[in-house]
Design an enzyme around this catalytic site. Structure first.
Site, PDB file in Angstrom:
ATOM      1  N   GLU A  83      41.657  36.744  46.324  1.00 51.65           N
ATOM      2  CA  GLU A  83      41.865  38.203  46.303  1.00 51.65           C
ATOM      3  C   GLU A  83      41.868  38.749  44.886  1.00 51.65           C
ATOM      4  O   GLU A  83      41.758  39.951  44.684  1.00 51.65           O
ATOM      5  CB  GLU A  83      43.192  38.549  47.001  1.00 51.65           C
ATOM      6  CG  GLU A  83      43.107  38.438  48.504  1.00 51.65           C
ATOM      7  CD  GLU A  83      44.440  38.630  49.192  1.00 51.65           C
ATOM      8  OE1 GLU A  83      45.474  38.774  48.498  1.00 51.65           O
ATOM      9  OE2 GLU A  83      44.453  38.618  50.439  1.00 51.65           O
ATOM     10  N   SER A 103      40.314  32.413  33.950  1.00 52.32           N
ATOM     11  CA  SER A 103      39.717  31.643  32.861  1.00 52.32           C
ATOM     12  C   SER A 103      39.573  32.505  31.615  1.00 52.32           C
ATOM     13  O   SER A 103      39.567  32.000  30.495  1.00 52.32           O
ATOM     14  CB  SER A 103      38.344  31.128  33.284  1.00 52.32           C
ATOM     15  OG  SER A 103      38.463  30.378  34.472  1.00 52.32           O
ATOM     16  N   HIS A 120      42.728  28.486  41.457  1.00 50.52           N
ATOM     17  CA  HIS A 120      41.666  27.777  42.183  1.00 50.52           C
ATOM     18  C   HIS A 120      42.280  26.727  43.126  1.00 50.52           C
ATOM     19  O   HIS A 120      41.803  26.521  44.241  1.00 50.52           O
ATOM     20  CB  HIS A 120      40.724  27.073  41.206  1.00 50.52           C
ATOM     21  CG  HIS A 120      39.967  28.001  40.295  1.00 50.52           C
ATOM     22  ND1 HIS A 120      40.220  28.059  38.944  1.00 50.52           N
ATOM     23  CD2 HIS A 120      38.968  28.879  40.530  1.00 50.52           C
ATOM     24  CE1 HIS A 120      39.388  28.945  38.381  1.00 50.52           C
ATOM     25  NE2 HIS A 120      38.628  29.455  39.323  1.00 50.52           N
ATOM     26  N   GLN A 123      25.031  36.408  37.593  1.00 51.98           N
ATOM     27  CA  GLN A 123      26.110  37.385  37.764  1.00 51.98           C
ATOM     28  C   GLN A 123      26.668  37.880  36.435  1.00 51.98           C
ATOM     29  O   GLN A 123      27.600  38.679  36.412  1.00 51.98           O
ATOM     30  CB  GLN A 123      27.210  36.843  38.672  1.00 51.98           C
ATOM     31  CG  GLN A 123      28.074  35.752  38.070  1.00 51.98           C
ATOM     32  CD  GLN A 123      29.022  35.179  39.117  1.00 51.98           C
ATOM     33  OE1 GLN A 123      28.625  34.485  40.033  1.00 51.98           O
ATOM     34  NE2 GLN A 123      30.313  35.470  38.972  1.00 51.98           N
ATOM     35  N   GLY A 165      34.320  26.873  37.638  1.00 55.28           N
ATOM     36  CA  GLY A 165      34.958  25.830  36.842  1.00 55.28           C
ATOM     37  C   GLY A 165      36.071  26.381  35.966  1.00 55.28           C
ATOM     38  O   GLY A 165      36.579  27.482  36.206  1.00 55.28           O
TER      39      GLY A 165
HETATM   40  P1  AMP Z   1      35.849  31.894  39.334  1.00 55.13           P
HETATM   41  O1  AMP Z   1      35.866  30.469  38.952  1.00 55.13           O
HETATM   42  O2  AMP Z   1      36.545  32.813  38.377  1.00 55.13           O
HETATM   43  O3  AMP Z   1      34.485  32.387  39.756  1.00 55.13           O
HETATM   44  O4  AMP Z   1      36.727  31.987  40.648  1.00 55.13           O
HETATM   45  C1  AMP Z   1      36.457  31.157  41.744  1.00 55.13           C
HETATM   46  C2  AMP Z   1      37.317  31.604  42.884  1.00 55.13           C
HETATM   47  O5  AMP Z   1      38.695  31.544  42.498  1.00 55.13           O
HETATM   48  C3  AMP Z   1      37.052  33.064  43.293  1.00 55.13           C
HETATM   49  O6  AMP Z   1      37.104  33.162  44.701  1.00 55.13           O
HETATM   50  C4  AMP Z   1      38.193  33.794  42.633  1.00 55.13           C
HETATM   51  O7  AMP Z   1      38.518  34.991  43.296  1.00 55.13           O
HETATM   52  C5  AMP Z   1      39.303  32.783  42.740  1.00 55.13           C
HETATM   53  N1  AMP Z   1      40.361  33.041  41.758  1.00 55.13           N
HETATM   54  C6  AMP Z   1      40.224  33.300  40.441  1.00 55.13           C
HETATM   55  N2  AMP Z   1      41.419  33.539  39.881  1.00 55.13           N
HETATM   56  C7  AMP Z   1      42.339  33.431  40.869  1.00 55.13           C
HETATM   57  C8  AMP Z   1      43.764  33.568  40.933  1.00 55.13           C
HETATM   58  N3  AMP Z   1      44.483  33.884  39.855  1.00 55.13           N
HETATM   59  N4  AMP Z   1      44.368  33.372  42.127  1.00 55.13           N
HETATM   60  C9  AMP Z   1      43.655  33.071  43.238  1.00 55.13           C
HETATM   61  N5  AMP Z   1      42.309  32.922  43.242  1.00 55.13           N
HETATM   62  C10 AMP Z   1      41.665  33.105  42.072  1.00 55.13           C
END
Ligand code: AMP
Length: 282
Positions: A150, A188, A37, A61, A31
């Site tokens: 990535e 985030s 995202h 995690q 979120g």
């Molecule tokens: P999170 O909400 O931080 O767990 O991220 C959810 C998904 O979004 C994960 O696959 C992250 O690697 C991806 N993600 C987070 N930040 C970025 C970004 N700046 N660019 C591309 N994907 C991202």
């Protein structure tokens, strides 16, 4: 867009998509969505008619003393963004739906090798939590394809290994890192930075670019290159956890013949821990 809080609701929606012969993609998130995202959502839409996005701040995690309690939760805004981005279904479960016996009593999925290094050595248990929640989400949604960023490069390597080792019939797609204009990777956690830290934060990506330049110039003394990058970061006010040049496929140490590398960094600015990485193709 539909919203499901229960596993049984997800299963009903997905069964309906399946009856219509539609492919299903999953984009797992915690979120507090940003443009990064949404780029993953777009990739998912290119690969499947129906995109399921999950929003779940996964307690397993987070380590003790990490930011689980203060992690930003913005479900209403996330819901609007996902609907606008064309998601078919949002899965936003309450914690007991994912961990019926409590997060501390969960059956854990342990991926070997790649989880004990880099992020794994600074965040013990982190990748077991990631592998555990991703396994649950895959079993709940049963997607054809799942998209990960990535930005969390080691997480991607862990998930590819998980899927291969457990014969999960899910295609894993990687999305490039979305960045601010000054190079800072969207995260985030950036909102924890004060104005002065925010101004310094792009130095992280700049340090990685300096590593790549040296590698492209022919330098192969990885230890010296890593140490120089860490020193630059320390001078810029960071406390680096690691700067590491590794093979992109499995994050093992590079040897002379390797052409596909990645440099990964984790560093703290005040109480905020930032990660980033940059691919190096020689
Ligand atoms: P999170 O909400 O931080 O767990 O991220 C959810 C998904 O979004 C994960 O696959 C992250 O690697 C991806 N993600 C987070 N930040 C970025 C970004 N700046 N660019 C591309 N994907 C991202």
């Amino acid at each position: 867009m539909d919203t499901a809080r229960r596993i049984s609701d997800v299963r009903e929606h997905v069964a309906r998509y399946r009856r219509a012969g539609e492919r299903v993609a999953l984009v797992p998130t915690m979120g507090n969505l940003h443009r990064g995202h949404l780029t993953l959502l777009e990739l998912a839409r290119q690969r499947a008619v129906r995109v399921v996005a999950s929003v779940f701040v996964n307690p397993t995690q987070f380590g003790p003393g990490e930011d689980l309690d203060r992690y930003p939760r913005t479900l209403e805004r996330d819901t609007q963004m996902l609907a606008a981005a064309g998601a078919a279904l949002l899965f936003a479960p309450p914690e007991p739906e994912i961990y019926p016996e409590g997060a501390g009593q969960a059956t854990l999925v342990q991926v070997p090798d790649v989880t004990g290094i880099l992020e794994g050595s600074f965040r013990p248990g982190h990748f077991a939590g990631v592998a555990t929640v991703v396994t649950r989400l895959f079993n709940i949604v049963q997607p054809d394809v799942a998209v990960f960023g990535e930005k969390d490069f080691q997480q991607l390597v862990v998930i590819r290994r998980l899927v291969r080792d457990l014969c999960m019939p899910v295609e894993i797609v990687a999305g490039p890192t979305a960045r601010e204009d000054d190079g800072l990777a969207l995260s985030s956690r950036n909102q924890y930075l004060d104005a002065e830290q925010r101004a310094r934060a792009p130095r992280l990506q700049q340090a990685l670019q300096a590593v790549r330049r040296r590698a492209l110039d022919g330098d192969r003394d990885w230890a010296a290159i890593e140490a120089a990058a860490a020193a630059t970061l320390t001078d810029a006010g960071f406390v680096p956890d690691y700067v590491a040049v590794r093979r992109a496929a499995d994050l093992s140490m590079p040897d002379g013949d390797d052409r596909d590398l990645v440099v990964l960094v984790a560093a703290r600015l005040g109480t905020t821990r930032l990660i980033d990485n940059l691919r190096i193709r020689l």
